[in-house]
Design a protein around this motif. Structure first.
Motif, mmCIF file in Angstrom:
data_model
loop_
_atom_site.group_PDB
_atom_site.id
_atom_site.type_symbol
_atom_site.label_atom_id
_atom_site.label_comp_id
_atom_site.label_asym_id
_atom_site.label_seq_id
_atom_site.Cartn_x
_atom_site.Cartn_y
_atom_site.Cartn_z
ATOM 1 N N ARG A 147 79.458 68.547 -2.911
ATOM 2 C CA ARG A 147 79.850 68.839 -4.290
ATOM 3 C C ARG A 147 81.143 68.124 -4.659
ATOM 4 N NH1 ARG A 147 79.560 74.760 -6.795
ATOM 5 N NH2 ARG A 147 77.442 73.988 -7.138
ATOM 6 N N THR A 148 82.120 68.126 -3.754
ATOM 7 C CA THR A 148 83.407 67.486 -4.057
ATOM 8 C C THR A 148 83.252 65.974 -4.205
ATOM 9 O OG1 THR A 148 84.566 69.210 -2.814
ATOM 10 C CG2 THR A 148 85.761 67.176 -3.232
ATOM 11 N N VAL A 149 82.528 65.346 -3.281
ATOM 12 C CA VAL A 149 82.357 63.889 -3.327
ATOM 13 C C VAL A 149 81.538 63.484 -4.537
ATOM 14 C CG1 VAL A 149 81.304 61.931 -2.133
ATOM 15 C CG2 VAL A 149 82.636 63.595 -0.852
ATOM 16 N N ARG A 150 80.530 64.261 -4.874
ATOM 17 C CA ARG A 150 79.724 63.948 -6.053
ATOM 18 C C ARG A 150 80.582 63.939 -7.312
ATOM 19 N NH1 ARG A 150 78.032 67.718 -10.446
ATOM 20 N NH2 ARG A 150 76.379 66.587 -11.554
ATOM 21 N N GLY A 151 81.473 64.925 -7.463
ATOM 22 C CA GLY A 151 82.352 64.954 -8.630
ATOM 23 C C GLY A 151 83.287 63.762 -8.683
ATOM 24 N N THR A 152 83.856 63.394 -7.534
ATOM 25 C CA THR A 152 84.756 62.233 -7.498
ATOM 26 C C THR A 152 83.999 60.939 -7.748
ATOM 27 O OG1 THR A 152 86.123 63.400 -5.867
ATOM 28 C CG2 THR A 152 86.474 61.035 -6.097
ATOM 29 N N ALA A 153 82.801 60.814 -7.159
ATOM 30 C CA ALA A 153 82.020 59.589 -7.297
ATOM 31 C C ALA A 153 81.515 59.399 -8.725
ATOM 32 C CB ALA A 153 80.842 59.612 -6.328
ATOM 33 N N LEU A 154 81.240 60.486 -9.450
ATOM 34 C CA LEU A 154 80.809 60.352 -10.847
ATOM 35 C C LEU A 154 81.887 59.679 -11.693
ATOM 36 C CD1 LEU A 154 79.018 63.758 -11.544
ATOM 37 C CD2 LEU A 154 77.969 61.485 -11.436
ATOM 38 N N VAL A 155 83.153 59.990 -11.400
ATOM 39 C CA VAL A 155 84.256 59.361 -12.124
ATOM 40 C C VAL A 155 84.391 57.898 -11.715
ATOM 41 C CG1 VAL A 155 86.736 59.419 -12.538
ATOM 42 C CG2 VAL A 155 85.451 61.564 -12.360
ATOM 43 N N GLU A 156 84.338 57.632 -10.414
ATOM 44 C CA GLU A 156 84.513 56.264 -9.921
ATOM 45 C C GLU A 156 83.360 55.361 -10.329
ATOM 46 O OE1 GLU A 156 87.120 55.029 -8.290
ATOM 47 O OE2 GLU A 156 88.160 56.964 -8.388
ATOM 48 N N ARG A 157 82.164 55.938 -10.501
ATOM 49 C CA ARG A 157 80.976 55.141 -10.827
ATOM 50 C C ARG A 157 81.111 54.402 -12.150
ATOM 51 N NH1 ARG A 157 75.542 58.431 -11.958
ATOM 52 N NH2 ARG A 157 76.780 58.849 -13.856
ATOM 53 N N GLU A 158 81.892 54.963 -13.063
ATOM 54 C CA GLU A 158 82.027 54.362 -14.390
ATOM 55 C C GLU A 158 83.157 53.347 -14.488
ATOM 56 O OE1 GLU A 158 79.690 55.029 -16.459
ATOM 57 O OE2 GLU A 158 78.839 56.548 -15.117
#
Length: 303
Positions: free
Chosen positions: A181-192
Motif C-alpha cells: 500500500r505504501t509503495v503503491r501510493g508513492t509510485a502513483l506520484v512518481e509515475r506522473e
C-alpha cells in the motif's frame, strides 16, 4: 588582453553531499545514536554467541539438573558462575539470552526483508501496470489489512505448525501488504513525473522502468517501514512463542525464554523471565529509536 576563464574547483558530487547531510541529520539525535550503538552491540553479541557465551544452553552434555533455578551471581559446584542465574533445567540465563538474540533478530530481519521485497514489487506493479492489476492487488491488500497482524500470524501457524521457519513465513504473509500500500501510493506520484514519461517515450521495457527508474525513488518509505517491522516482528515472535505457537523448545528465542520462566514468577524466581524480558525490551526500543530517526531523515519535507 582577456582574462583567463575561472575554473571552479571540483566539489563533492550531489549524491555524496546529500548522503552526508542525511548522516549529519541522523547524528544530531542522541537517542538515535544511542539506539544505533545498542543495536550494533546486540547484533555483535548475537553473531558471536557461540564464542562468548559461558555454555551452549541447548547442549544436554553441558547441563546439570542440580544447577537448576540458581539465583544470579551464584557459583555452581563445577565452578561456573551464573551471573544471571539459571532456569529450571540448569541452563545459564545469560547464555540463553545470547542465543535467543540470534533467533529473534533472524526472525525480525528475514521476515521484514522478504515482506519488503514481496510488498514493494506488488505495489510497483499495482501503480504502473494499469487499473486491472491495481484493482486485483489492492483488493487483496485491503483484505489482508482487514485482519490484525497477530490474528493473521496465528491463523498461519495453526496451518503450518510451530518452528522458527514457520514463524518467519507467517510474518511475511502477515506484513507484506503494508509495504504494498505504501509503495503503491508513492509510485502513483512518481509515475506522473517527467523522468518516467521520458523513459516511456524511449520505449524502455516495463521491467526496466519499474526497477531501474521507479523503484529507487520509492525506497525511502520502504527503509523506514522495514526498520519498524523488524522491531514489530521480534515482538510478535516473542508473543507467539510465549503463547506456545512460535519457536519450539529446541530453538531458543527471547520469547521462549520468557515463557519458560512465567510459571515461576509467583515463586520468587523472577530472573528466569525478567532478564530475557529486559533484553527483548532493549532490543525493540533501540530498533524503534533508529527507525523513528530514519523516518525524519528520509522525509522529503525535511530535506
Amino acid at each position: 588582453m582577456t582574462a583567463a576563464p575561472v575554473v571552479n574547483s571540483p566539489t563533492t558530487p550531489p549524491e555524496q553531499g546529500h548522503l552526508r547531510r542525511q548522516i549529519q541529520h541522523f547524528m544530531r539525535s542522541p537517542g538515535a545514536v544511542i539506539g544505533l550503538v545498542v543495536l550494533a552491540t546486540m547484533i555483535v553479541l548475537a553473531i558471536f554467541a557461540p564464542l562468548i557465551s559461558p555454555q551452549d544452553p541447548y547442549d544436554l552434555t553441558q547441563l546439570d539438573i542440580l544447577d537448576g533455578r540458581l539465583p544470579p551471581g551464584l557459583e555452581s559446584a563445577s565452578g561456573l558462575v551464573y551471573h544471571l542465574g539459571t532456569d529450571s533445567q540448569g541452563r545459564d540465563i545469560l547464555s540463553g539470552i545470547l542465543y535467543g538474540l540470534r533467533t529473534s533478530l533472524m526472525v525480525g530481519v528475514l521476515s521484514a526483508f522478504a515482506a519488503a521485497i514481496i510488498g514493494t514489487t506488488a505495489g510497483l506493479f499495482a501503480a504502473y501496470m494499469g487499473r486491472r492489476t491495481e484493482s486485483a492487488v489492492m483488493r487483496l491488500v485491503d483484505l489482508q489489512l482487514s485482519f490484525p497482524t497477530i490474528l493473521m500470524a496465528l491463523m498461519m501457524l495453526a496451518v503450518l505448525g510451530k518452528g522458527v521457519i514457520n514463524v518467519i513465513i507467517a510474518l511475511i504473509i502477515a506484513e507484506w501488504a503494508t509495504y504494498a500500500r505504501t509503495v503503491r501510493g508513492t509510485a502513483l506520484v512518481e509515475r506522473e513525473k517527467e523522468y518516467i514519461e521520458a523513459a516511456r517515450s524511449l520505449r524502455l521495457p516495463s521491467w526496466r522502468i519499474l526497477f531501474r527508474h521507479l523503484l529507487p525513488n520509492c525506497l525511502a518509505p520502504v527503509i523506514v517501514i522495514a526498520t519498524m517491522q523488524v522491531a514489530r516482528a521480534i515482538g510478535l515472535e516473542a508473543t507467539l512463542s510465549f503463547l506456545g505457537l512460535g519457536a519450539s523448545v529446541t530453538e531458543p528465542s527471547l520469547g521462549m525464554l520468557i515463557s519458560n520462566g512465567y510459571q515461576y514468577l509467583l515463586t520468587g524466581l523472577y530472573w528466569i523471565s525478567f532478564f530475557p524480558g529486559i533484553a527483548l525490551l532493549i532490543t525493540i526500543v533501540s530498533i524503534n529509536l533508529v527507525g523513528d530517526r530514519l523516518r525524519d531523515v528520509l522525509n522529503p519535507r525535511n530535506q
